[in-house]
Design an enzyme around this catalytic site. Structure first.
Site, mmCIF file in Angstrom:
data_model
loop_
_atom_site.group_PDB
_atom_site.id
_atom_site.type_symbol
_atom_site.label_atom_id
_atom_site.label_comp_id
_atom_site.label_asym_id
_atom_site.label_seq_id
_atom_site.Cartn_x
_atom_site.Cartn_y
_atom_site.Cartn_z
ATOM 1 N N GLY A 50 0.700 -1.099 0.145
ATOM 2 C CA GLY A 50 0.033 -0.155 0.105
ATOM 3 C C GLY A 50 0.811 1.290 0.129
ATOM 4 O O GLY A 50 1.567 1.239 0.984
ATOM 5 N N ALA A 51 0.791 2.132 -1.030
ATOM 6 C CA ALA A 51 1.620 3.135 -1.265
ATOM 7 C C ALA A 51 2.048 3.880 0.269
ATOM 8 O O ALA A 51 3.108 4.089 0.625
ATOM 9 C CB ALA A 51 1.153 4.228 -2.291
ATOM 10 N N ARG A 86 10.608 -0.789 -4.049
ATOM 11 C CA ARG A 86 9.702 -0.884 -5.086
ATOM 12 C C ARG A 86 9.505 0.434 -5.738
ATOM 13 O O ARG A 86 9.741 1.653 -5.299
ATOM 14 C CB ARG A 86 8.313 -1.054 -4.617
ATOM 15 C CG ARG A 86 7.920 -2.470 -3.911
ATOM 16 C CD ARG A 86 6.562 -2.801 -3.490
ATOM 17 N NE ARG A 86 5.677 -3.086 -4.601
ATOM 18 C CZ ARG A 86 4.292 -3.149 -4.443
ATOM 19 N NH1 ARG A 86 3.828 -2.937 -3.266
ATOM 20 N NH2 ARG A 86 3.564 -3.551 -5.507
ATOM 21 N N GLN A 187 -5.592 -8.427 -3.689
ATOM 22 C CA GLN A 187 -5.739 -7.516 -2.680
ATOM 23 C C GLN A 187 -7.104 -7.295 -2.166
ATOM 24 O O GLN A 187 -7.669 -6.977 -1.208
ATOM 25 C CB GLN A 187 -4.900 -6.391 -2.851
ATOM 26 C CG GLN A 187 -3.342 -6.521 -2.706
ATOM 27 C CD GLN A 187 -2.892 -6.628 -4.293
ATOM 28 O OE1 GLN A 187 -3.310 -7.480 -4.900
ATOM 29 N NE2 GLN A 187 -1.552 -6.254 -4.591
ATOM 30 N N ASP A 228 -0.919 4.908 -6.507
ATOM 31 C CA ASP A 228 0.541 4.871 -6.188
ATOM 32 C C ASP A 228 1.544 5.977 -6.601
ATOM 33 O O ASP A 228 2.426 6.153 -6.034
ATOM 34 C CB ASP A 228 0.883 3.549 -6.754
ATOM 35 C CG ASP A 228 0.549 2.467 -6.197
ATOM 36 O OD1 ASP A 228 -0.763 2.034 -6.300
ATOM 37 O OD2 ASP A 228 0.925 1.751 -5.056
ATOM 38 N N LYS A 239 -3.118 0.068 -9.314
ATOM 39 C CA LYS A 239 -3.128 -1.381 -9.180
ATOM 40 C C LYS A 239 -3.518 -1.762 -10.955
ATOM 41 O O LYS A 239 -4.688 -1.162 -11.170
ATOM 42 C CB LYS A 239 -3.874 -2.140 -8.181
ATOM 43 C CG LYS A 239 -3.850 -3.598 -8.393
ATOM 44 C CD LYS A 239 -2.343 -3.975 -8.268
ATOM 45 C CE LYS A 239 -1.851 -3.606 -7.072
ATOM 46 N NZ LYS A 239 -0.514 -3.845 -7.283
#
Ligand SMILES: CSC[C@H]1O[C@H](OP(=O)(O)O)[C@H](O)[C@@H]1O
Length: 343
Positions: A50-51, A86, A187, A228, A239
């Protein structure tokens, strides 16, 4: 460090723990995190995801290392390693840049702890502000749809898109929620479903490829998704599957909103084409769990394309729900994001 408690992160007596999101909803396993390498692995395996949550988790780990006596040079090197865990969620880079600034102060250890705690508290407040702005858009009895997981698990607070949906429910708007399972890592099916059950949000789980027929049948009134990274022109990465949802919403005239804190805006990306998209392992797609507990595998030789995110152009977005308010396409085109970030 203070004792801090979020759905997927907590600090207790100066120690940092992460809830392993790959085991949810069937197991709640808190992992004690003490090293940079461990935090990188947790982020890359989406045990912490999760950002906002990955930015805050990485910052808290850095603060923890500062309490353990790591030197400024060690901490600055650690920040660069964490920053690269990431590539898409810009909250990770933004938060760590704040930590790097704190590490440049004379009392760098105390400054790092204070900065990480402030980032945590900031996200709690940003989530509440987004929820309040977004919930005003929701009308009674609406059937909402969301993609992936954007609740408390993905932030330090009530979440982004799911925080909006939850507050609308708490306000008595009796909404119903379609939850995209969100292939390949589910998710939505695992995490959003779990959060909805705890929050009492009435939901139905669907495969991602069912959203179009629900819109065609007029059974989706409004869509809220997370982000994100938001580019300067309002394009955003989220996503994978979000773009398809936006195109379907545009075609079926379903209002489509992106919900994110201002810490997700990246003005150094002029548009969505500049957003780096994470490519993930083939086995995440090749392997599917069968209904009887077995794993159904595609051929080992199958060549796989597995981008974790896709980019939705601003032209498909009805509104941007940020912690500072709700903005339409004209406001975005007039440069409101630059104004928000610079103030
Ligand atoms: C508020 S979380 C934002 C964003 O992060 C998720 O990605 P991942 O599960 O890979 O960390 C998803 O794109 C959410 O919308």
């Amino acid at each position: 460090m203070k004792n801090l408690l979020a759905l997927s992160l907590k600090t207790v007596q100066g120690e940092l723990y992460v809830l392993d999101q790959t085991l949810l909803p069937h197991q709640q396993n808190w992992l004690h995190c003490t090293t940079v390498a461990q935090m990188v692995t947790l982020i890359q395996r989406l045990q912490l995801r999760g950002a906002p949550a990955i930015g805050i988790g990485a910052s808290l780990l850095l603060a923890y290392r500062a309490t353990q006596g790591d030197s400024r040079e060690q901490l600055l090197q650690a920040a660069e390693i964490l920053r690269a865990a990431r590539p898409t969620a810009v909250n990770l880079m933004n938060n760590l840049d704040s930590m790097i600034q704190a590490l440049r102060q004379a009392d760098f250890a105390d400054a790092a702890v204070a900065c990480a705690e402030a980032l945590f508290a900031e996200d709690v407040a940003l989530c509440q502000n987004m929820a309040e702005h977004g919930a005003e858009l929701v009308q009674p009895n609406e059937r909402l749809l969301t993609h992936c997981n954007t609740g408390g698990l993905a932030t330090a607070g009530v979440g982004t898109a799911l925080g909006v949906i939850n507050l609308a429910q708490q306000q008595g708007k009796t909404i119903q929620l379609w939850v995209d399972e969100t292939r390949p890592l589910l998710q939505g099916g695992r995490l959003t479903a779990w959060e909805c059950q705890q929050l009492g949000i009435p939901y139905q789980l669907i495969c991602d490829n069912m959203a179009g027929m629900l819109m065609a049948r007029g059974e989706v009134d409004r869509i809220f998704v997370g982000a994100d990274r938001i580019a300067a022109n309002g394009d955003f990465a989220n996503k994978v599957g979000t773009y398809s949802l936006a195109v379907l919403a545009h075609y079926h005239k379903v209002p489509f909103y992106v919900v994110a804190p201002h810490t997700t805006i990246d003005l150094s990306c002029p548009d969505g084409s500049a957003i780096p998209i994470e490519q993930r392992a083939a086995d995440e797609i090749r392997g599917v769990s069968g209904a009887f507990g077995q794993t159904l595998w595609a051929p080992e030789q199958a060549s796989v394309f597995n981008p974790a995110f896709d980019v939705t152009p601003a032209s498909l977005v009805t509104g941007w729900v940020l912690d500072t308010g709700v903005y339409n396409q004209q406001q975005i085109a007039d440069g409101v994001l630059e104004h928000i970030v610079s103030h």
